[in-house]
Design a protein around this motif. Sequence first.
Motif, PDB file in Angstrom:
ATOM      1  N   ASP A 199       0.864  -1.184   0.000  1.00  0.00           N
ATOM      2  CA  ASP A 199       0.000   0.000   0.000  1.00  0.00           C
ATOM      3  C   ASP A 199       0.899   1.233   0.000  1.00  0.00           C
ATOM      4  O   ASP A 199       1.417   1.637   1.042  1.00  0.00           O
ATOM      5  CB  ASP A 199      -0.900  -0.027   1.237  1.00  0.00           C
ATOM      6  CG  ASP A 199      -1.917   1.097   1.267  1.00  0.00           C
ATOM      7  OD1 ASP A 199      -1.758   2.055   0.484  1.00  0.00           O
ATOM      8  OD2 ASP A 199      -2.867   1.024   2.065  1.00  0.00           O
ATOM      9  N   ALA A 200       1.082   1.836  -1.180  1.00  0.00           N
ATOM     10  CA  ALA A 200       1.983   2.985  -1.308  1.00  0.00           C
ATOM     11  C   ALA A 200       1.527   4.169  -0.473  1.00  0.00           C
ATOM     12  O   ALA A 200       2.350   4.979  -0.037  1.00  0.00           O
ATOM     13  CB  ALA A 200       2.101   3.385  -2.781  1.00  0.00           C
ATOM     14  N   ASP A 201       0.217   4.282  -0.234  1.00  0.00           N
ATOM     15  CA  ASP A 201      -0.295   5.421   0.539  1.00  0.00           C
ATOM     16  C   ASP A 201       0.122   5.365   1.997  1.00  0.00           C
ATOM     17  O   ASP A 201       0.114   6.391   2.679  1.00  0.00           O
ATOM     18  CB  ASP A 201      -1.823   5.473   0.454  1.00  0.00           C
ATOM     19  CG  ASP A 201      -2.317   5.861  -0.926  1.00  0.00           C
ATOM     20  OD1 ASP A 201      -1.530   6.475  -1.678  1.00  0.00           O
ATOM     21  OD2 ASP A 201      -3.475   5.556  -1.263  1.00  0.00           O
ATOM     22  N   ARG A 202       0.464   4.187   2.493  1.00  0.00           N
ATOM     23  CA  ARG A 202       0.828   4.047   3.904  1.00  0.00           C
ATOM     24  C   ARG A 202       2.319   3.859   4.121  1.00  0.00           C
ATOM     25  O   ARG A 202       2.782   3.796   5.262  1.00  0.00           O
ATOM     26  CB  ARG A 202       0.064   2.878   4.527  1.00  0.00           C
ATOM     27  CG  ARG A 202      -1.395   3.192   4.744  1.00  0.00           C
ATOM     28  CD  ARG A 202      -2.164   2.014   5.315  1.00  0.00           C
ATOM     29  NE  ARG A 202      -1.625   1.521   6.567  1.00  0.00           N
ATOM     30  CZ  ARG A 202      -2.181   0.528   7.260  1.00  0.00           C
ATOM     31  NH1 ARG A 202      -3.289  -0.047   6.805  1.00  0.00           N
ATOM     32  NH2 ARG A 202      -1.648   0.119   8.394  1.00  0.00           N
ATOM     33  N   CYS A 203       3.080   3.783   3.051  1.00  0.00           N
ATOM     34  CA  CYS A 203       4.518   3.577   3.194  1.00  0.00           C
ATOM     35  C   CYS A 203       5.186   4.846   3.699  1.00  0.00           C
ATOM     36  O   CYS A 203       4.987   5.934   3.138  1.00  0.00           O
ATOM     37  CB  CYS A 203       5.125   3.170   1.855  1.00  0.00           C
ATOM     38  SG  CYS A 203       6.898   2.826   1.956  1.00  0.00           S
ATOM     39  N   ILE A 204       5.978   4.736   4.749  1.00  0.00           N
ATOM     40  CA  ILE A 204       6.713   5.888   5.284  1.00  0.00           C
ATOM     41  C   ILE A 204       8.227   5.680   5.126  1.00  0.00           C
ATOM     42  O   ILE A 204       9.022   6.360   5.751  1.00  0.00           O
ATOM     43  CB  ILE A 204       6.349   6.156   6.756  1.00  0.00           C
ATOM     44  CG1 ILE A 204       6.653   4.943   7.632  1.00  0.00           C
ATOM     45  CG2 ILE A 204       4.884   6.544   6.881  1.00  0.00           C
ATOM     46  CD1 ILE A 204       6.444   5.201   9.115  1.00  0.00           C
ATOM     47  N   HIS A 205       8.597   4.706   4.293  1.00  0.00           N
ATOM     48  CA  HIS A 205       9.992   4.479   3.915  1.00  0.00           C
ATOM     49  C   HIS A 205      10.893   4.222   5.118  1.00  0.00           C
ATOM     50  O   HIS A 205      12.021   4.723   5.190  1.00  0.00           O
ATOM     51  CB  HIS A 205      10.503   5.658   3.088  1.00  0.00           C
ATOM     52  CG  HIS A 205       9.631   5.973   1.911  1.00  0.00           C
ATOM     53  ND1 HIS A 205       9.542   5.145   0.816  1.00  0.00           N
ATOM     54  CD2 HIS A 205       8.763   7.005   1.685  1.00  0.00           C
ATOM     55  CE1 HIS A 205       8.676   5.650  -0.050  1.00  0.00           C
ATOM     56  NE2 HIS A 205       8.189   6.770   0.454  1.00  0.00           N
TER      57      HIS A 205
END
Length: 223
Positions: free
Chosen positions: A19-25
Motif C-alpha cells: 500500500d503505497a499510501d501508507r509507506c513511510i519508507h
Amino acid sequence: MSGKRIRSYPGSELTVRYDADRCIHAAECVRGLNRVFNPDASPWITPDGASADEVAAVIDRCPSGALSHDLPAEHRKTAPAVPVPAELSICAGGPVYVHGEVVLVTPDGEPAGHETRLALCRCGASAHKPFCDDSHRDALFSDPGGIDRQTGDVPASVGPLTLTPLPNGPVLLRGPFVLTSADGSCEFRGDKAALCRCGASANKPFCDGAHARIGFQADGAAS
C-alpha cells in the motif's frame, strides 16, 4: 489496508501486497531482505527470492502496515507475537507507531478493518489520515515525543484496541495499551485516551481541543 494504490506481487507460496499510501519508507523490508525487497529493481518486490516464512517475517516488521501477505499462520514455522496490551511508541517529529490487535472503528461505531501494525499521523498534514504518509517531513513538524509519566493507570480492560478517528478531531483509543515516549523514558498505561492528529495540541501526544481553534479538517474514515 487503506490506500487506493495497493499493488499485489504474487509468488509461488505467498502474495505480497504493498500500500503505497501508507509507506513511510522506514526501509525495514530493504534492510531485512534485500534480495526480495530491492527498490532499484523492477519489480521491486520478488516474493520467490527467499522462503515464504522469511518473507512473511520481514513483512511482519513493517511499522506502518504498508506491507502485508497472505501466508496462513499454520504454514509458518514461527508465528509473530502480537503484544497485549497493544504497544504504541511515539516517533520524535513523526507518527505514533501501533503494534497489537487493533480494530479500526468509524465514528458511528462500525468496524472498518483489523490491523496489527500501523503508523498514525500526528502532524495533521497527511493526505491519508489517520495514517502517516511522511508528510511531517515537508511540514517540518517538530515535537520531541515526550509524555507525562504522572498520567495513566494500569489498563483494566481486556481485548483489542479500537481506534476511532473523529471528524475534524482526535483519534480515540479504547482498550488496553501502553504508550511509550520517543526516548523510551516514560510510559502511559491505560485503556482510554484521545490522541492529537491536528499537530497543534500543547499537550501532545494527547488532544487538548486545539483542532477546533485552528479549524482542522479531516473526516472520520479509516478503511
